[in-house]
Design an enzyme around this catalytic site. Structure first.
Site, mmCIF file in Angstrom:
data_model
loop_
_atom_site.group_PDB
_atom_site.id
_atom_site.type_symbol
_atom_site.label_atom_id
_atom_site.label_comp_id
_atom_site.label_asym_id
_atom_site.label_seq_id
_atom_site.Cartn_x
_atom_site.Cartn_y
_atom_site.Cartn_z
ATOM 1 C CE LYS A 29 -100.620 -138.705 -42.663
ATOM 2 N NZ LYS A 29 -100.904 -138.017 -43.896
ATOM 3 C CD1 TRP A 73 -90.029 -126.536 -39.644
ATOM 4 C CD2 TRP A 73 -88.648 -126.200 -41.361
ATOM 5 N NE1 TRP A 73 -89.527 -127.763 -40.027
ATOM 6 C CE2 TRP A 73 -88.685 -127.598 -41.074
ATOM 7 C CE3 TRP A 73 -87.836 -125.757 -42.410
ATOM 8 C CZ2 TRP A 73 -87.946 -128.532 -41.796
ATOM 9 C CZ3 TRP A 73 -87.099 -126.699 -43.120
ATOM 10 C CH2 TRP A 73 -87.160 -128.065 -42.815
ATOM 11 N NE ARG A 95 -97.086 -120.418 -44.011
ATOM 12 C CZ ARG A 95 -97.447 -120.704 -45.251
ATOM 13 N NH1 ARG A 95 -98.649 -121.126 -45.500
ATOM 14 N NH2 ARG A 95 -96.602 -120.558 -46.245
ATOM 15 C CD GLU A 137 -101.076 -140.883 -46.333
ATOM 16 O OE1 GLU A 137 -99.948 -140.714 -46.821
ATOM 17 O OE2 GLU A 137 -101.649 -140.004 -45.671
ATOM 18 C CG HIS A 158 -87.251 -161.266 -50.893
ATOM 19 N ND1 HIS A 158 -86.690 -162.412 -51.419
ATOM 20 C CD2 HIS A 158 -88.535 -161.246 -51.318
ATOM 21 C CE1 HIS A 158 -87.600 -163.049 -52.155
ATOM 22 N NE2 HIS A 158 -88.728 -162.356 -52.101
ATOM 23 C CG ASN A 214 -92.086 -118.258 -45.735
ATOM 24 O OD1 ASN A 214 -91.272 -119.170 -45.635
ATOM 25 N ND2 ASN A 214 -93.348 -118.446 -46.040
ATOM 26 N N GLY A 215 -88.663 -118.078 -46.797
ATOM 27 C CA GLY A 215 -88.020 -118.505 -48.047
ATOM 28 C C GLY A 215 -86.554 -118.786 -47.811
ATOM 29 C CD GLU A 232 -96.733 -136.329 -41.187
ATOM 30 O OE1 GLU A 232 -97.469 -137.182 -41.721
ATOM 31 O OE2 GLU A 232 -96.661 -135.161 -41.577
ATOM 32 C CE LYS A 276 -101.328 -128.921 -44.149
ATOM 33 N NZ LYS A 276 -101.595 -130.369 -44.069
HETATM 34 C C1 F6R Z 1 -97.767 -136.112 -44.633
HETATM 35 C C2 F6R Z 1 -97.740 -134.817 -45.299
HETATM 36 C C3 F6R Z 1 -96.658 -134.549 -46.261
HETATM 37 C C4 F6R Z 1 -97.197 -133.784 -47.489
HETATM 38 C C5 F6R Z 1 -96.034 -133.359 -48.398
HETATM 39 C C6 F6R Z 1 -96.522 -132.659 -49.639
HETATM 40 O O1 F6R Z 1 -98.834 -136.199 -43.748
HETATM 41 O O2 F6R Z 1 -98.568 -133.978 -45.052
HETATM 42 O O3 F6R Z 1 -95.994 -135.704 -46.653
HETATM 43 O O4 F6R Z 1 -98.094 -134.604 -48.167
HETATM 44 O O5 F6R Z 1 -95.174 -132.527 -47.683
HETATM 45 O O6 F6R Z 1 -97.191 -131.487 -49.317
HETATM 46 P P1 F6R Z 1 -98.126 -130.783 -50.368
HETATM 47 O O7 F6R Z 1 -99.270 -131.706 -50.623
HETATM 48 O O8 F6R Z 1 -98.544 -129.509 -49.729
HETATM 49 O O9 F6R Z 1 -97.313 -130.582 -51.609
#
Ligand code: F6R
Length: 587
Positions: A466, A73, A27, A462, A485, A97-98, A469, A582
């Site tokens: 991936k 974070w 997190r 996607e 283009h 947190n927030g 990232e 996350k």
């Molecule tokens: C990419 C990834 C992010 C999430 C995004 C939304 O691998 O994990 O792009 O998809 O931050 O997160 P959620 O789904 O938790 O709203």
């Protein structure tokens, strides 16, 4: 973002806090800290970087049985010990947190009262503000209730007060927090994985609930009435939240995908027909799909299925943009919010805007009873289990499957459900292919491209996200016809380009575009369900063709595995890529 953990009980607190921080590190992982009460004094230890750095600094002989901890974070202020949590002001120590939106206003009040600040965070200001309120009221419950009225923004808070050194106070507003207990003590955490090793039972806190942990748990509402809460039980095993035999959570979670497909089918389908768990969204003639990052891309993929089979228009929106746009929705529009965590701030705010306008909101969420799940008119769960790796994998696959189910139900095409029957086995085969040889063509590159048309473009987005990232390669997705283009000027000798074709009608044109980049020196990795005789590519990954509604879902697997293996070759921190966390609870 940020993980918090707290404990009050009979056991030594330090190992509990460190263990909890390790399981919440996904997190946020730029700094971490703990605060424990020892001999009626609060002792704070912090370190920049991973929890392991903090662990090295902690004296293992600390005998305290009460404490709070945080993994950060950064939002306000750089990454340094001063800005790391816990913060301490006067008699108050806290982890937060927030985001406190009116912290500048609060800080000005506090500066006049001679408070000084070591760092730049909104959280340190909040700590001082609580201390000020406490000094004026000498009552913690009243203090927290007053704080709730004055503070704007989001928070999950654990608070220690040196004048009440045997209690932990907690409250939340728009940031998740749970509380749990065993015979040995009371646990607080931002997420279930941090406490699951002790117990599966927990209470979910609602906005403005206040909790006191003092050998028992007391709950109060914002009016300071004592309340009771419903006990929840986590329905997964301890192993599900652990890496087990896998080197990384990401690999473990990709390997969970066959099981996730089976769980989804078990939950929503019986004898190749949808059961009562799958609603019929009959009245809608327009769909909006809203999400961030990968969750948004699930919408781009599903749009193709809805438009083709249901025959209604679908508009996809990035949640961070959606809030500020003019929308042409009405009573017959269904807005679908996609979120693994159910806590993504932009998606949550977009949901709130939709509800304010009286439009129906459906949430597709993984985390049970998360904010988005609770606030939407209707929620459907993707049943993917705990997802720890920052880069989403199994939740993505499950979101696309569930959106496809909704479309098939709306389209009256339940007979197509039979094509899902072997999807789990096909995914398993794709996971077990050898991706190392193709990954070698990517890992030294500075850039990479993904090209495809229609639904394949959604897959490209996607796959590209991936890769960038977790491997830090500057990767971009393009509709195949768009390269010429402008973008084609970036193609050099050996630039890796992933070409995706799942639709036979769109394939010839995409192949022409692939040949255009090959002619300019690109390395081509071709992902297809229908291999060309003409070997225009360098490498190919073949998906077994079953039916278009499942072929695209299968194609996600090699994209995830490719990104994983490229990052592995680069020896990067796959589960915790730099600068990320996350669950993005800031806008
Ligand atoms: C990419 C990834 C992010 C999430 C995004 C939304 O691998 O994990 O792009 O998809 O931050 O997160 P959620 O789904 O938790 O709203």
């Amino acid at each position: 973002m940020c993980g918090i953990i707290g404990y009050q009980g009979k056991n030594s607190v330090v190992p509990i806090l460190l263990d909890g921080l390790k399981s919440l590190e996904y997190r946020g992982y730029d700094s971490a800290g703990i605060a424990v009460c020892e001999n009626n004094k609060v002792k704070i230890i912090k370190a920049v970087g991973k929890v392991a750095n903090l662990e090295k600094k902690i004296d293992k002989n600390i005998s305290s049985q009460i404490g709070i901890a945080h993994t950060r974070w950064a939002t306000h202020g750089g990454v340094c010990e001063e800005n790391a949590h816990p913060h301490h002001q006067g008699v108050i120590s806290l982890v937060h947190n927030g985001i406190i939106e009116n912290y500048v206003e609060l800080k000005n009040i506090l500066l006049k009262k001679k408070y000084t600040f070591k760092g730049q965070t909104d959280s340190e200001v909040l700590c001082a503000f609580i201390d000020m309120l406490y000094k004026e009221n000498k009552d913690m419950l009243k203090t927290i209730s007053l704080m709730q009225k004055e503070v704007k923004g989001s928070y999950a808070l654990l608070i220690l007060n040196e004048e009440e050194p045997d209690k932990v106070y907690a409250t939340r507003c728009n940031s998740p927090l749970i509380v749990s207990y065993t015979d040995d003590g009371i646990y607080f955490a931002s997420d279930v994985p941090a406490i699951i090793k002790y117990t599966k039972k927990y209470y979910l806190l609602d906005n403005n609930d206040i909790v006191i942990a003092h050998n028992s748990i007391e709950f109060y509402n914002k009016n300071l009435d004592k309340i009771t809460k419903k006990e929840e039980v986590f329905d997964k095993t301890v192993e599900e939240a652990q890496k087990g035999e896998y080197k990384h959570f990401m690999l473990k979670e990709i390997n969970d995908e066959p099981k996730v497909i089976r769980e989804l089918l078990n939950y929503y389908v019986k004898d190749n027909k949808f059961n009562d768990n799958m609603p019929y969204f009959k009245k809608y003639n327009k769909i909006f799909i809203v999400g961030c990052g990968s969750a948004y891309y699930t919408g781009e993929i599903a749009k193709n299925i809805f438009e083709k089979y249901v025959g209604i228009p679908v508009y996809c929106y990035l949640a961070s943009e959606y809030r500020y746009q003019k929308h042409f929705y009405d009573k017959n529009t269904l807005v679908i919010f996609i979120s693994q965590s159910g806590e993504t701030a932009d998606t949550l705010e977009a949901l709130r805007k939709t509800k304010e306008n009286g439009v129906d909101a459906l949430a597709i969420v993984n985390v049970y009873a998360s904010s988005i799940a609770r606030e939407a008119d209707k929620v459907l769960y993707i049943k993917a289990g705990v997802e720890i790796a920052v880069a989403t994998t199994k939740a993505f696959i499950a979101q696309v499957c569930l959106l496809t189910f909704i479309a098939l139900k709306m389209a009256g095409k339940e007979e197509l459900l039979k094509y899902f029957a072997n999807l789990d086995k096909e995914i398993e085969k794709l996971i077990n292919l050898d991706y190392k040889p193709v990954a070698k063509h990517f890992y030294k590159s500075h850039s990479a491209f993904f090209i495809g048309r229609g639904i394949d473009y959604g897959l490209c987005e996607e796959g590209s996200l991936k890769l960038k990232e977790i491997s830090y390669i500057n990767s971009s997705a393009f509709p195949a016809g768009e390269l010429k283009h402008g973008t084609i000027s970036l193609i050099e000798e050996n630039t890796p380009v992933v070409v995706i074709t799942s639709n036979p009608d769109l394939k010839p044109k995409t192949i022409s575009n692939a040949k255009e980049v090959k002619a300019r020196g690109a390395y081509l990795l071709y992902i297809t369900n229908d291999k060309e005789k003409d070997k225009f590519y360098n490498d190919v990954i073949e998906i077994r063709h079953i039916h278009e509604i499942v072929d695209s879902i299968m194609m996600v697997v090699p994209l995830q595995m490719l990104a994983y293996h490229v990052a592995l070759l680069k020896k990067l921190d796959i589960d915790k890529p730099r600068n990320l966390a996350k669950s993005v609870t800031v806008e």
